[in-house]
Structures are given as structure tokens and as C-alpha cells.
Design an enzyme around this catalytic site. Structure first.
Site, PDB file in Angstrom:
ATOM      1  N   GLY A   1       0.829  -1.189   0.000  1.00 56.58           N
ATOM      2  CA  GLY A   1       0.000   0.000   0.000  1.00 56.58           C
ATOM      3  C   GLY A   1       0.871   1.249   0.000  1.00 56.58           C
ATOM      4  O   GLY A   1       1.989   1.236  -0.505  1.00 56.58           O
ATOM      5  N   LEU A   2       0.338   2.302   0.601  1.00 53.27           N
ATOM      6  CA  LEU A   2       1.031   3.590   0.668  1.00 53.27           C
ATOM      7  C   LEU A   2       1.458   4.076  -0.716  1.00 53.27           C
ATOM      8  O   LEU A   2       2.585   4.516  -0.915  1.00 53.27           O
ATOM      9  CB  LEU A   2       2.251   3.508   1.584  1.00 53.27           C
ATOM     10  CG  LEU A   2       1.950   3.432   3.067  1.00 53.27           C
ATOM     11  CD1 LEU A   2       3.245   3.379   3.850  1.00 53.27           C
ATOM     12  CD2 LEU A   2       1.130   4.604   3.527  1.00 53.27           C
ATOM     13  N   CYS A   3       0.578   3.910  -1.661  1.00 48.90           N
ATOM     14  CA  CYS A   3       0.915   4.447  -2.977  1.00 48.90           C
ATOM     15  C   CYS A   3      -0.303   5.149  -3.561  1.00 48.90           C
ATOM     16  O   CYS A   3      -0.651   4.965  -4.712  1.00 48.90           O
ATOM     17  CB  CYS A   3       1.420   3.347  -3.893  1.00 48.90           C
ATOM     18  SG  CYS A   3       0.443   1.859  -3.832  1.00 48.90           S
ATOM     19  N   GLY A   4      -0.971   5.933  -2.731  1.00 49.07           N
ATOM     20  CA  GLY A   4      -2.099   6.707  -3.223  1.00 49.07           C
ATOM     21  C   GLY A   4      -3.219   5.792  -3.670  1.00 49.07           C
ATOM     22  O   GLY A   4      -3.461   4.750  -3.070  1.00 49.07           O
TER      23      GLY A   4
ATOM     24  N   PHE B   1      -3.422   3.957  -6.258  1.00 52.74           N
ATOM     25  CA  PHE B   1      -2.987   3.021  -7.310  1.00 52.74           C
ATOM     26  C   PHE B   1      -3.768   1.709  -7.304  1.00 52.74           C
ATOM     27  O   PHE B   1      -4.387   1.328  -8.295  1.00 52.74           O
ATOM     28  CB  PHE B   1      -1.491   2.753  -7.157  1.00 52.74           C
ATOM     29  CG  PHE B   1      -0.982   1.651  -8.021  1.00 52.74           C
ATOM     30  CD1 PHE B   1      -0.717   1.877  -9.362  1.00 52.74           C
ATOM     31  CD2 PHE B   1      -0.785   0.383  -7.513  1.00 52.74           C
ATOM     32  CE1 PHE B   1      -0.265   0.861 -10.159  1.00 52.74           C
ATOM     33  CE2 PHE B   1      -0.328  -0.642  -8.316  1.00 52.74           C
ATOM     34  CZ  PHE B   1      -0.068  -0.396  -9.635  1.00 52.74           C
TER      35      PHE B   1
END
Lengths: 376, 133
Positions: A140-143, A145
Site C-alpha cells: 500500500g502507501l501508494c495513493g 494506485f
């Protein structure tokens, strides 16, 4: 500025011993904190940004934690940036292969133009069941996406349901896997996990799965859902028809078949194909003399049979690579936003902290001076 | 005349240099290629590729693909290629056994297709090893 002046003034005061002021401070601390907080929150400047209601000690720990978060997000951003570079390298490394492949495919296609080809991977059947290969990320931690691509998959599934077609999902990547595991009503054929860098082996695993599904006639169409990498700040989730391949070496659209993905997706694909045809045009001039004397060792159909799995693989690999590149780019921008945010939060917090500290010191000095005056 | 061999996989260039002779397993049997070979295009089966450098023979396991020969330039496009010297013998043997077991267990058309592919790959790797020793 004023704060430092105050402390200087305080230390220059000869009448006060350090110990007394210290004891004062410590004894006053717990009682004074709430009053100071309320006064600072009433000041117009601090409330204009965001009202921060907490004590000095809490403020300090908040500043520390924001600082730590900022360090983490910054590090993640840098890591993502380094990985983007590696992903780009992987694409560059694969280029000789894909270029030669397109060149050869073009050559052979030229010679096969007149013949009626019947290779299993190009067979267009009436569509009853569709396999969707959904490429998500592992982390995670990718907006948005992962969300975007899953939403796209959901939309496509709804569309297929609307058409009364059966479907199955092949999920690639941890995020997609956990999403589909939580939704048992979506039939999933296989869960595959991505690795840090997509390799031919991984693409092969997907290709094998897709190949056997298609050749055994369990599904009649395979679609690949992935995030197309446009630039570092832009990436689009797209649907790409993988099988049946058209013998021309292009992603086919099935003529006269109503189950194609929505028109706009195909148009997006044509831009991709546009890029491919440009490449091919360049190649054509180089190899015009080569193809003239080329002989086929086997039946042209057999050669095409050998080439199309290669093409299938390289298409999947390309999709995986693009998906990874978009994930990293998304993470990079998400993390740089987070870092910016942390910097601003830290700034605001330290302003409040300094103001409170200053107010506290002023208050203490006032009390000391008043006390000294009363003694005289 | 020198013969240049170029083995390409989607990941990387496995081989790109001059060779004396190669033996390639194609769909219609093995063919030997010497300098000044007639230009041909052929499908490459899952199998081994033998390369001669001076007096030394090298083997490589190829995972199916395509080859183009012409102008003393051989281009082999394959899904995966492994040099015989890079393959771990134990691991290869194990994979082969697993693949054989899987094929016996396989039910239905789809599983048989998958198991067959895996078995042929495993066999090619073991063959590449045996050629060396």
C-alpha cells in the site's frame, strides 16, 4: 527573537539564583500548562491555521513523531525513486528482445499474409467466458494506485455480468489477492504474487495459466487489466485484450463481437498500438532485403505457433513492468505529498510550541518579579 | 567467415558473441548451423542448444521460441534460457521429479497441458546438465 531576549534578560538578573527559578518552574509546570494552552489557542494567529490544543510536553512529542514520520516518508520516496530507475533499466534490458520480436513477427506476417492461418492462440470463438488478469501492487502507501485498478476490475465485472457472460479472475499482486479473498462471490481462478521486479518467469507463470485456460477452451477471451504508465505523475488503468491474439501481432479487437471492452479503452489501446506501428515502420526499412530470401524451416503455422507464445509473454511482462512503474511512481508522489505535509505540520507545531514556551517563560518572570517587588 | 550468435530473452541478452558452430533443437529435429548457412526461420522447441567455441562445447537449455538464421547472424528468441553451467543439478532433478509426479496426477485437459509444459522444461534443464558431464 523575543524569546531569546527574555531568557537573556532573565539570566542577567543578578538578584535571582538559578536554583530558585528552576524549582519555581518545575513546581509551576503542571498547574500552568492548561492555562497557557487555553490562552495560546485563543490567539488569532494559531487558530487561523488549525487550533492545536495540547500542552508543551505533548506538543514536543507530537513534533518528534511528525519528524519521524517525515523521515520515513522521505526515505520511502527515495527508495521508490531508486526502484523506478531499476524498473526502467529492466524495460531497457528487455528492449532488444521485444524489438527483434516485433521485427520478426512483422517479417513473417508479411510472408503469411496470403495464407489462411489457424493457430490455436488466434482462434476467435464465440465468447461465453472471459478471464480477467488483474495486476495490482504488493504494498500500500501508494495513493489510489491499487484502488483504481480494482475499481476498474469491478466495473468490468459488472459490465460482463450485464452482458450475461461468465467470468473468472486471475489476480496478480498481494493487494488484489487480499481484495478478492474477502469477496468470495467473485470466482478467482488463481492467485499469483508479484515480486519486487517482474521477470520473465513471472510473466511465464501468468502466460502458462492463461494459455492453458484458453487452449482448453475454458475461457474464450482473456483480458489484462493493468495500470499503464504514462508519466511519473500520470498513470491510467486500462483493459487490454490478451487472447485471442491476432496473427498480425497486434492486440486484436474481435470484429463483430459485442463483448469487447468499452470503446474508449480500445482507443487507448490504439495509441499504444500506434507506438508499436511506429517501431515497426522503422524496422521495415532495415529488414526489407532480409525477408526476401528467408526460408521457413517448418510450416509457417508452426512458426507462428512458436512466436505467438513469445509475444504473449512479452506482452504480459510489459504490462507487469508498466504496472510496477506506475505503482512506484504513485508511491513516489504520495510520499512526496506526505513529506510536504509533514514539513508543514512540523512548522505549525513548532510555532505553537515556541509561542507557548515563550508565554510560559514570560509568565514565570512576571511572577518572580512581582514576588521580588513584594519582598522589598 | 564468422558466425555470430545472439540469444535473447525478455529479461536480458544471454549470449551475444562469435561461435564456430551450433546445434539447435527445432520443432522438426536438431539442426547444425555452420558459417554461411542459408537464411532460414525456424521454431525452437523446448530443448537444448549446443554451442561450439573452438574445441569446447557449451550447452544451454532453451524454453521454446524462435530462431532466425541469415547473413551469418543467428538470432534466437526464447522465453527463457539457462546456461548448463548455471543450473543446479539437484534442483533440476527435483523439479523434473515433481513435474513427472504432477503429470501423473493431472486431470482434465487444462492440467495436462500445464503439466506437460512443465515436464518438458524440466527435462530440457536436466538434459543440458547431462550434456556437460
Amino acid at each position: 527573537m523575543s524569546c531569546s531576549n527574555l531568557t537573556m534578560w532573565m539570566s542577567s538578573k543578578p538578584s535571582l539564583s538559578d536554583t530558585s527559578s528552576l524549582s519555581f518552574c518545575s513546581s509551576l509546570n503542571p498547574f500552568q500548562l492548561p492555562t497557557h494552552t487555553s490562552s495560546s489557542s485563543n490567539t488569532p494567529r494559531s487558530s487561523s491555521v488549525t487550533p492545536i490544543h495540547c500542552g508543551l510536553r505533548e506538543l514536543r512529542s507530537r513534533i518528534d513523531s511528525v519528524k519521524n514520520t517525515q523521515k520515513i516518508t522521505e526515505a520511502m520516496k527515495l527508495v521508490a525513486a531508486a526502484k523506478v530507475r531499476r524498473a526502467q533499466e529492466a524495460v531497457v534490458n528487455g528492449r532488444p528482445f521485444s524489438e527483434t520480436l516485433v521485427e520478426v513477427l512483422y517479417n513473417i506476417n508479411e510472408q503469411l499474409q496470403t495464407e489462411d492461418i489457424d493457430a490455436p492462440l488466434t482462434k476467435i470463438r464465440p465468447v461465453k467466458k472471459v478471464a480477467l488478469v488483474v495486476c495490482t501492487g504488493d504494498r500500500g502507501l501508494c495513493g489510489g494506485f491499487n484502488n483504481n485498478i480494482i475499481k476498474k476490475a469491478e466495473a468490468r465485472i459488472a459490465e460482463l455480468k450485464g452482458l450475461g457472460l461468465d467470468y473468472t479472475v486471475i489476480s496478480v499482486g498481494k493487494k488484489g489477492n487480499s481484495y478478492f479473498v474477502r469477496r468470495p462471490y467473485i470466482p478467482v481462478d488463481r492467485f499469483l504474487e508479484g515480486t519486487t521486479l517482474p521477470t520473465a518467469k513471472e510473466a511465464q507463470a501468468i502466460a502458462d495459466d492463461v494459455f492453458s485456460l484458453f487452449v482448453s477452451e475454458e475461457v474464450d477471451k482473456v483480458e489484462l487489466l493493468y495500470t499503464k504508465f504514462v508519466s511519473l505523475v500520470k498513470s491510467d488503468p486500462v483493459i487490454h485484450t490478451l487472447l485471442p491474439l491476432s496473427p498480425k501481432g497486434e492486440i486484436c479487437d474481435i470484429n463483430g463481437n459485442c463483448v469487447d471492452a468499452a470503446e474508449d479503452e480500445f482507443f487507448r489501446l490504439t495509441t499504444r498500438e500506434g507506438k508499436l506501428t511506429v517501431e515497426r515502420d522503422v524496422v521495415r526499412t532495415q529488414t526489407a532485403d532480409f525477408s526476401a530470401i528467408l526460408q521457413f524451416e517448418q510450416d509457417p503455422v508452426q512458426i507462428l505457433d512458436a512466436l505467438l507464445p513469445l509475444y504473449l509473454n512479452s506482452q504480459i511482462l510489459k504490462a507487469l513492468q508498466e504496472s510496477l512503474a506506475s505503482e512506484l511512481a504513485a508511491r513516489m508522489s504520495a510520499m512526496s505529498n506526505a513529506t510536504d505535509n509533514a514539513v508543514e505540520l512540523k512548522k505549525n507545531l513548532s510555532i505553537v510550541y515556541n509561542r507557548q514556551r515563550q508565554a510560559k517563560i514570560t509568565g514565570e518572570i512576571l511572577e518572580i518579579v512581582a514576588g521580588a517587588d513584594a519582598l522589598v | 567467415m564468422t558466425l555470430n550468435l545472439c540469444v535473447l530473452t525478455p529479461n536480458r541478452i544471454v549470449w551475444d558473441s562469435e561461435v564456430k558452430e551450433i546445434i539447435l533443437s527445432t520443432n522438426s529435429g536438431q539442426i547444425g548451423v555452420l558459417p554461411n548457412h542459408a537464411p532460414i526461420a525456424t521454431a525452437v522447441d523446448i530443448g537444448i542448444l549446443r554451442i561450439r567455441l573452438n574445441d569446447q562445447w557449451l550447452t544451454m537449455a532453451l524454453m521454446g521460441g524462435f530462431a532466425r538464421i541469415g547473413n551469418n547472424e543467428i538470432t534466437v528468441l526464447v522465453n527463457d534460457a539457462e546456461k548448463g553451467s548455471d543450473i543446479d543439478p539437484q534442483e533440476a532433478q527435483q523439479t523434473l521429479e515433481i513435474a513427472e509426479a504432477n503429470l501423473r496426477k493431472a486431470e482434465g485437459r487444462r492440467q495436462i497441458i500445464e503439466a506437460n509444459l512443465a515436464l518438458r522444461r524440466a527435462r530440457a534443464r536436466v538434459e543440458a546438465l547431462n550434456e556437460i558431464s
